[in-house]
Every structure is written in C-alpha cells, then in structure tokens.
Scaffold this motif. Sequence first.
Motif, mmCIF file in Angstrom:
data_model
loop_
_atom_site.group_PDB
_atom_site.id
_atom_site.type_symbol
_atom_site.label_atom_id
_atom_site.label_comp_id
_atom_site.label_asym_id
_atom_site.label_seq_id
_atom_site.Cartn_x
_atom_site.Cartn_y
_atom_site.Cartn_z
ATOM 1 N N PRO A 179 0.822 -1.227 0.000
ATOM 2 C CA PRO A 179 0.000 0.000 0.000
ATOM 3 C C PRO A 179 0.851 1.270 0.000
ATOM 4 C CG PRO A 179 0.030 -0.975 2.193
ATOM 5 C CD PRO A 179 0.760 -1.936 1.298
ATOM 6 N N VAL A 180 1.187 1.743 -1.183
ATOM 7 C CA VAL A 180 1.961 2.986 -1.313
ATOM 8 C C VAL A 180 1.044 4.200 -1.174
ATOM 9 C CG1 VAL A 180 3.395 4.355 -2.877
ATOM 10 C CG2 VAL A 180 3.666 1.869 -2.787
ATOM 11 N N LEU A 181 -0.152 4.130 -1.784
ATOM 12 C CA LEU A 181 -1.106 5.238 -1.782
ATOM 13 C C LEU A 181 -2.372 4.856 -1.021
ATOM 14 C CD1 LEU A 181 -0.767 6.222 -5.565
ATOM 15 C CD2 LEU A 181 0.373 7.289 -3.610
ATOM 16 N N VAL A 182 -3.166 5.853 -0.670
ATOM 17 C CA VAL A 182 -4.412 5.608 0.070
ATOM 18 C C VAL A 182 -5.599 6.076 -0.766
ATOM 19 C CG1 VAL A 182 -3.308 5.793 2.326
ATOM 20 C CG2 VAL A 182 -4.282 7.844 1.264
ATOM 21 N N GLU A 183 -6.730 5.432 -0.569
ATOM 22 C CA GLU A 183 -7.945 5.821 -1.266
ATOM 23 C C GLU A 183 -8.605 7.008 -0.574
ATOM 24 O OE1 GLU A 183 -10.635 2.783 -2.549
ATOM 25 O OE2 GLU A 183 -9.046 1.276 -2.683
ATOM 26 N N ALA A 184 -9.379 7.759 -1.346
ATOM 27 C CA ALA A 184 -10.030 8.961 -0.831
ATOM 28 C C ALA A 184 -11.544 8.814 -0.857
ATOM 29 C CB ALA A 184 -9.619 10.179 -1.667
ATOM 30 N N GLU A 185 -12.184 9.554 0.024
ATOM 31 C CA GLU A 185 -13.649 9.565 0.113
ATOM 32 C C GLU A 185 -14.165 10.927 -0.347
ATOM 33 O OE1 GLU A 185 -16.981 10.251 3.614
ATOM 34 O OE2 GLU A 185 -14.975 9.546 4.141
ATOM 35 N N ALA A 186 -15.157 10.914 -1.236
ATOM 36 C CA ALA A 186 -15.793 12.166 -1.651
ATOM 37 C C ALA A 186 -16.713 12.639 -0.536
ATOM 38 C CB ALA A 186 -16.585 11.959 -2.935
ATOM 39 N N ARG A 187 -16.553 13.884 -0.108
ATOM 40 C CA ARG A 187 -17.398 14.458 0.942
ATOM 41 C C ARG A 187 -18.343 15.475 0.304
ATOM 42 N NH1 ARG A 187 -16.477 15.306 6.460
ATOM 43 N NH2 ARG A 187 -15.364 13.318 6.318
ATOM 44 N N LEU A 188 -19.630 15.130 0.234
ATOM 45 C CA LEU A 188 -20.622 16.003 -0.384
ATOM 46 C C LEU A 188 -21.224 16.951 0.649
ATOM 47 C CD1 LEU A 188 -22.526 13.473 -2.678
ATOM 48 C CD2 LEU A 188 -20.743 15.081 -3.331
ATOM 49 N N SER A 189 -21.509 18.161 0.212
ATOM 50 C CA SER A 189 -22.187 19.114 1.087
ATOM 51 C C SER A 189 -23.685 18.848 1.048
ATOM 52 C CB SER A 189 -21.904 20.552 0.632
ATOM 53 O OG SER A 189 -22.382 20.749 -0.678
ATOM 54 N N ARG A 190 -24.435 19.537 1.927
ATOM 55 C CA ARG A 190 -25.890 19.347 1.989
ATOM 56 C C ARG A 190 -26.543 19.675 0.652
ATOM 57 N NH1 ARG A 190 -30.242 22.705 3.951
ATOM 58 N NH2 ARG A 190 -28.728 24.341 4.389
ATOM 59 N N VAL A 191 -26.053 20.714 -0.005
ATOM 60 C CA VAL A 191 -26.486 21.032 -1.370
ATOM 61 C C VAL A 191 -25.283 20.751 -2.261
ATOM 62 C CG1 VAL A 191 -27.349 22.815 -2.928
ATOM 63 C CG2 VAL A 191 -28.097 22.775 -0.545
ATOM 64 N N ALA A 192 -25.237 19.536 -2.819
ATOM 65 C CA ALA A 192 -24.036 19.084 -3.513
ATOM 66 C C ALA A 192 -23.820 19.791 -4.845
ATOM 67 C CB ALA A 192 -24.099 17.573 -3.732
ATOM 68 N N ARG A 193 -24.890 20.284 -5.452
ATOM 69 C CA ARG A 193 -24.743 20.940 -6.750
ATOM 70 C C ARG A 193 -25.699 22.115 -6.831
ATOM 71 N NH1 ARG A 193 -24.139 18.287 -12.634
ATOM 72 N NH2 ARG A 193 -24.819 20.023 -13.894
ATOM 73 N N LEU A 194 -25.168 23.308 -6.986
ATOM 74 C CA LEU A 194 -25.989 24.504 -7.049
ATOM 75 C C LEU A 194 -26.203 24.876 -8.514
ATOM 76 C CD1 LEU A 194 -27.187 26.455 -4.882
ATOM 77 C CD2 LEU A 194 -25.288 27.992 -5.436
ATOM 78 N N PRO A 195 -27.460 24.956 -8.961
ATOM 79 C CA PRO A 195 -27.711 25.284 -10.364
ATOM 80 C C PRO A 195 -27.419 26.749 -10.652
ATOM 81 C CG PRO A 195 -29.767 25.214 -9.167
ATOM 82 C CD PRO A 195 -28.703 24.760 -8.202
ATOM 83 N N GLY A 196 -27.249 27.045 -11.938
ATOM 84 C CA GLY A 196 -27.114 28.433 -12.343
ATOM 85 C C GLY A 196 -28.427 29.162 -12.150
ATOM 86 N N VAL A 197 -28.399 30.478 -12.153
ATOM 87 C CA VAL A 197 -29.609 31.253 -11.894
ATOM 88 C C VAL A 197 -30.666 31.027 -12.975
ATOM 89 C CG1 VAL A 197 -28.363 33.016 -10.594
ATOM 90 C CG2 VAL A 197 -28.688 33.312 -13.050
ATOM 91 N N ASP A 198 -30.219 30.562 -14.158
ATOM 92 C CA ASP A 198 -31.166 30.308 -15.244
ATOM 93 C C ASP A 198 -31.733 28.894 -15.203
ATOM 94 O OD1 ASP A 198 -28.888 28.932 -15.892
ATOM 95 O OD2 ASP A 198 -28.543 29.935 -17.807
ATOM 96 N N GLY A 199 -31.289 28.094 -14.246
ATOM 97 C CA GLY A 199 -31.787 26.731 -14.122
ATOM 98 C C GLY A 199 -31.215 25.771 -15.142
#
Length: 353
Positions: A179-199
């Motif tokens: 094991p030279v490298l370690v795996e990573a975990e994606a940490r999502l926020s409560r609102v993981a993707r904010l749309p543009g103002v035009d939707g």
Amino acid sequence: MPTNLDTRPVVLTGDRTTGPLHLGHYAGSLKSRLALQESHCQYLLLADLQALTDNADDPSRIRRNVLEVAFDYLAVGVDPGVTTIAVQSQLPALAELTMLYMNFVTVSRLERNPTIKAEIQLRGFERDVPAGFLCYPVAQAADITAFKATVVPVGEDQVPLIEQTNEIVRRINRQAGRPVLVEAEARLSRVARLPGVDGKGKMSKSQGNAIPLSATPDMIREAVGRMYTDPNHLRASDPGTVEGNVVFTYLDAFAEDEAEVAAMKAAYRRGGLGDMVTKRRLEEILVAFLDPIRKRRAEIAADPGYVLSVLDEGTRRARAVTQATLHEVRAGLGLTLADLTLASAHGPRALTA
C-alpha cells in the motif's frame, strides 16, 4: 499548520484559477472546507495547471486569477494558519505523478468518465478535445494522492473523478505489491450541486449564470430577478412546484432558518405565495451573506504582498509533502536510483528487461 507529527485525516481540494469564485463553489465545497479545517489536516490547491487544460490560448488569464481565487479563499474564512494554500504549478511532483499514472489508465476509460464526457459536450470539443483536458482525472488523481488525502470535499458532479482516483490508487498499489497510496472519500455538502440562476445546469462563470462571492447588492438583485421558478405558477394564488425551482434550491443552501424555508415551501405548494416574495426573501439572505465577504475581500486585495507570502509559505510546505510521496511511488514502481543500480549489477540487459 500541518506538521510531520499531524495525525489528523488529510483533506485535499482546490479550484481552477479561471476567475473569481462564486456561490456554486461555496455550496459545493468551500463550506465543507471551512468546517473541516480545524479537525483535519487540510491542503488547498490553486489549480493553475489544470486551468490551462482548456485555457492554453490565454495563460495570462490563469496567472491573473491565482491571486483572485486566493483572495476569495481568505475572504470566506480559510485560515492559512491551519490550512495550507499552495500553487499547483509550483509543485513539480504533481506533474511527474501525473505522467506516471497515465501509464495505468486507458483512453477509453478516460472517455467514459461521466464528468469529462459532460464537460466535453458543454464546451463543444467533440473530437478536438485537448489531451490535457481528457487527462484531467489523472492530474486530479496526482493532486489527491500526492497529499495522501482521505477526504475530498466536492460537488456531486465531481464524484466520478474521485472514483477514478481510487482506481489508479489500487492499480499502483497492486503493481508495487504494497500500500503505497491511500484511497479517498468524496465528501458532499448538503447542497451538492448549485444550479445556475437560469436553471440550466450547474452555476458556471463561462455560462454567465453565476453569482460571484464578491457580488454587490445590485448584482445580487439582478441575478435573483433572473432566477428560474415554476413556469406554471402564474399567480400567487396558484399552487406551485418547489422541486426544480432555483429560488428554493438557493434558499435550502443559504437560509439559516430551515423552519422558515419549510413554511415557505408549504405555502408555495398550496398557493398563496408569489414568486416576487420568495425572490425578495432570497435577495435579503444573499446580501446579508455576501456583504461581509465582499468587504473582507476588498481589504485583503489591498495587500497583495501578504497574500503572496501566504502562498509562498504554503507552497513550500506542500512541496515537501508531495516530493515525499513521489519518492514513495518511484520506489514502489522500481524507479529509484537504487533500483537502477541494482538492475545494472545483474548485467546491461537488466535495464530493458
């Protein structure tokens, strides 16, 4: 400040330096970074090399925006005393790791990455996609693994990049036999993707549907006024749809009073709450949120010498960490000078065996 004795989980994240940051960056990962910087050993990359993957015709734009993004980091509350901020192009280990990792990834796998496929389509590259852009997931894997990050705050659209990083980690470890490298975990926020103002898709500077963190009240008012709501909600008395309604998505992301937002949603659904009322309330919330950030940013930008000193110190610390990882990867793949010396002792043909 991270030290060699720091046993906290490691966080790595960053932003391409193509322009000042916006609310999408804040909701997608900046908010998580602020929450993690005391409990984790955190590194932030000003990703100027990755910004070149689709801006190679205008490198001056990238150069100018390194400081602009740094201003935003400090303005929202990133503390350089506990979070290391580094400039990607000044960490040579990242470029070498990227080159090494490319030998463990196929072109077809890169083309299947959902994030890359979507970005290629968005930019209209078709088959003229720059090689650097196609290999973006490999470069990001180099960034994450160089710091041995186990946590990466990202937006939902970036999760496939973390998955591909972990694939590379497993292949390198398998090749090294340890094991030279370690795996990573994606940490999502409560609102993981904010749309543009035009939707239309995510918030993006290039699409002209973003609200910058340095927005003035007038800019906020104009942007909120353009926000996509429910096209069938013609009168305040009409029942409306909350799902897909950009105004309510932003209220979920930035309103502190969840009970107030829940009451507004209920009133909107049953009829009796107009779009102008919801937009005015969102405007008030965003002005209150962004006004102190905008003012702090102006103060920070007035002293670029201080910001440059922060970047110089952070880059120096990050360079030591990334060079150490590069040495470990080289050793795992048998590419150190000691390996070459040992191979030469077994005859001249050993080096090409």
